[in-house]
Design a protein around this motif. Structure first.
Motif, short mmCIF file in Angstrom:
data_model
loop_
_atom_site.label_atom_id
_atom_site.label_comp_id
_atom_site.label_asym_id
_atom_site.label_seq_id
_atom_site.Cartn_x
_atom_site.Cartn_y
_atom_site.Cartn_z
N GLU A 47 56.57 6.02 0.53
CA GLU A 47 55.20 6.22 0.05
C GLU A 47 55.18 7.20 -1.12
OE1 GLU A 47 53.38 7.80 3.57
OE2 GLU A 47 53.12 5.82 4.46
N GLY A 48 54.19 7.03 -1.97
CA GLY A 48 53.95 8.01 -3.02
C GLY A 48 54.55 7.69 -4.36
N GLY A 49 55.12 6.52 -4.54
CA GLY A 49 55.68 6.19 -5.84
C GLY A 49 57.05 6.79 -6.05
N ASP A 50 57.41 6.99 -7.29
CA ASP A 50 58.74 7.49 -7.62
C ASP A 50 58.62 8.76 -8.44
OD1 ASP A 50 61.48 7.68 -7.81
OD2 ASP A 50 61.69 6.18 -9.38
N ALA A 51 59.68 9.52 -8.43
CA ALA A 51 59.80 10.69 -9.29
C ALA A 51 61.28 10.84 -9.62
CB ALA A 51 59.28 11.94 -8.59
N THR A 52 61.55 11.21 -10.84
CA THR A 52 62.92 11.50 -11.25
C THR A 52 63.08 13.01 -11.24
OG1 THR A 52 63.01 9.50 -12.60
CG2 THR A 52 64.62 11.20 -13.08
N VAL A 53 64.12 13.48 -10.52
CA VAL A 53 64.34 14.91 -10.37
C VAL A 53 65.72 15.28 -10.90
CG1 VAL A 53 62.82 15.08 -8.37
CG2 VAL A 53 65.27 14.68 -8.03
N LEU A 54 65.91 16.58 -11.12
CA LEU A 54 67.21 17.10 -11.50
C LEU A 54 67.95 17.51 -10.24
CD1 LEU A 54 66.17 19.26 -14.57
CD2 LEU A 54 67.25 17.00 -14.59
N ALA A 55 69.10 16.85 -9.98
CA ALA A 55 69.85 17.11 -8.75
C ALA A 55 71.29 16.66 -8.92
CB ALA A 55 69.21 16.36 -7.58
N ASP A 56 72.15 17.15 -8.07
CA ASP A 56 73.50 16.63 -7.95
C ASP A 56 73.37 15.32 -7.17
OD1 ASP A 56 75.98 16.04 -6.41
OD2 ASP A 56 76.72 17.83 -7.44
N ARG A 57 73.62 14.21 -7.84
CA ARG A 57 73.39 12.88 -7.27
C ARG A 57 74.11 12.68 -5.93
NH1 ARG A 57 71.61 8.74 -10.00
NH2 ARG A 57 72.22 9.68 -11.98
N ASP A 58 75.38 13.03 -5.86
CA ASP A 58 76.16 12.81 -4.63
C ASP A 58 75.62 13.64 -3.47
OD1 ASP A 58 77.80 11.00 -5.96
OD2 ASP A 58 79.33 12.51 -6.40
N ARG A 59 75.28 14.89 -3.76
CA ARG A 59 74.78 15.75 -2.69
C ARG A 59 73.39 15.32 -2.23
NH1 ARG A 59 76.50 21.88 -4.22
NH2 ARG A 59 78.56 21.40 -4.98
N LEU A 60 72.57 14.86 -3.16
CA LEU A 60 71.25 14.36 -2.78
C LEU A 60 71.40 13.14 -1.88
CD1 LEU A 60 68.17 14.49 -2.92
CD2 LEU A 60 68.31 13.15 -5.04
N GLU A 61 72.33 12.25 -2.22
CA GLU A 61 72.57 11.08 -1.36
C GLU A 61 73.06 11.52 0.02
OE1 GLU A 61 75.06 8.18 -3.29
OE2 GLU A 61 73.53 7.72 -4.79
N GLN A 62 73.92 12.53 0.09
CA GLN A 62 74.40 13.03 1.38
C GLN A 62 73.24 13.60 2.19
OE1 GLN A 62 77.84 13.16 2.58
NE2 GLN A 62 76.62 13.42 4.43
N LEU A 63 72.35 14.35 1.54
CA LEU A 63 71.19 14.93 2.20
C LEU A 63 70.32 13.83 2.82
CD1 LEU A 63 68.88 17.66 0.78
CD2 LEU A 63 67.92 15.50 1.51
N VAL A 83 59.34 7.93 4.24
CA VAL A 83 59.71 8.87 3.18
C VAL A 83 58.52 9.02 2.25
CG1 VAL A 83 61.22 9.26 1.20
CG2 VAL A 83 62.16 8.29 3.31
N GLY A 84 58.16 10.25 1.99
CA GLY A 84 57.08 10.53 1.04
C GLY A 84 57.64 11.23 -0.18
N ILE A 85 57.20 10.79 -1.34
CA ILE A 85 57.59 11.42 -2.61
C ILE A 85 56.30 11.90 -3.26
CG2 ILE A 85 58.66 11.06 -4.86
CD1 ILE A 85 60.24 8.72 -3.53
N ASP A 86 56.17 13.22 -3.36
CA ASP A 86 54.93 13.80 -3.88
C ASP A 86 55.23 14.69 -5.07
OD1 ASP A 86 53.14 12.82 -1.77
OD2 ASP A 86 54.35 14.12 -0.48
N ARG A 87 54.55 14.41 -6.17
CA ARG A 87 54.73 15.21 -7.38
C ARG A 87 53.49 16.05 -7.63
NH1 ARG A 87 57.14 13.61 -13.25
NH2 ARG A 87 56.69 15.63 -14.19
N ASP A 88 53.75 17.32 -7.97
CA ASP A 88 52.68 18.24 -8.32
C ASP A 88 53.13 18.98 -9.58
OD1 ASP A 88 50.48 19.87 -8.41
OD2 ASP A 88 51.10 21.13 -6.72
N GLY A 89 52.70 18.48 -10.74
CA GLY A 89 53.11 19.07 -12.00
C GLY A 89 54.59 18.86 -12.24
N ASP A 90 55.32 19.96 -12.41
CA ASP A 90 56.76 19.85 -12.67
C ASP A 90 57.59 19.99 -11.40
OD1 ASP A 90 56.35 22.54 -12.24
OD2 ASP A 90 57.63 23.20 -13.88
N ARG A 91 56.96 19.99 -10.24
CA ARG A 91 57.65 20.10 -8.96
C ARG A 91 57.44 18.86 -8.12
NH1 ARG A 91 61.52 23.18 -9.95
NH2 ARG A 91 60.92 25.18 -10.80
N VAL A 92 58.47 18.52 -7.34
CA VAL A 92 58.45 17.33 -6.50
C VAL A 92 58.85 17.73 -5.09
CG1 VAL A 92 59.43 15.03 -6.14
CG2 VAL A 92 59.07 15.88 -8.47
N ALA A 93 58.20 17.11 -4.11
CA ALA A 93 58.56 17.30 -2.71
C ALA A 93 58.99 15.96 -2.13
CB ALA A 93 57.37 17.85 -1.92
#
Length: 162
Positions: A47-63, A83-93
């Motif tokens: 839910e909530g659409g998509d957001a592109t974030v800055l992350a270590d790709r492999d570790r995010l996949e592990q998480l 799964v919910g993807i929520d963006r608020d300005g320059d921050r994503v949850a």
């Protein structure tokens, strides 16, 4: 034994500081990880659409993988994962919840500690999630999902286009 070995290997790098960040689509990551797991009759809703974030790709996949496995292991083969993807300005949850038995309120603070398992697991999966969150400078909270199960909320992810 395989779960323990995999967990220990992931744990070896999970807490290290993240230096190289990639632009990572959360929606694509969630769907890719889900497609690689043995999910039996479990279902996934994003839910909530998509957001592109800055992350270590492999570790995010592990998480994400660890949170999905946790839901399937503790809530059963037919668990409904949301799964919910929520963006608020320059921050994503990123929120991962399920309709399983949940985490008792008095266990929510310690469920990400090494060796703590509420259902006979290794006690490493959620500890690795906590280490990955910390290495990125994000925050993790554990709550009850709208469906009455467990909910893990990762906040403070930086939007890649911010």
């Amino acid at each position: 034994m395989d779960d323990m070995i995999e967990g220990l290997l992931a744990l070896a790098t999970a807490g290290e500081t993240v230096d190289d960040l990639d632009r990572v689509s959360l929606d694509a990551t969630v769907r890719r990880v889900w497609s690689r797991l043995e999910t039996a009759e479990a279902t996934l809703t994003v839910e909530g659409g998509d957001a592109t974030v800055l992350a270590d790709r492999d570790r995010l996949e592990q998480l994400v993988s660890n949170l999905f496995r946790n839901a399937i292991d503790h809530a059963g083969d037919d668990v409904a994962v949301t799964v919910g993807i929520d963006r608020d300005g320059d921050r994503v949850a990123l929120t991962v919840g399920d309709d399983g038995p949940g985490v008792p309120a008095d266990e929510r603070e310690r469920v990400t500690e090494r060796g703590v398992s509420l259902g006979g697991g290794t006690g490493l999966g959620l500890a690795i999630v906590g280490d990955i969150v910390e290495a990125h400078g994000w925050t993790l909270s554990v709550a009850e999902s709208d469906a009455g199960g467990a909910e893990f909320v990762i906040q403070g992810m930086e939007a890649a286009d911010a």
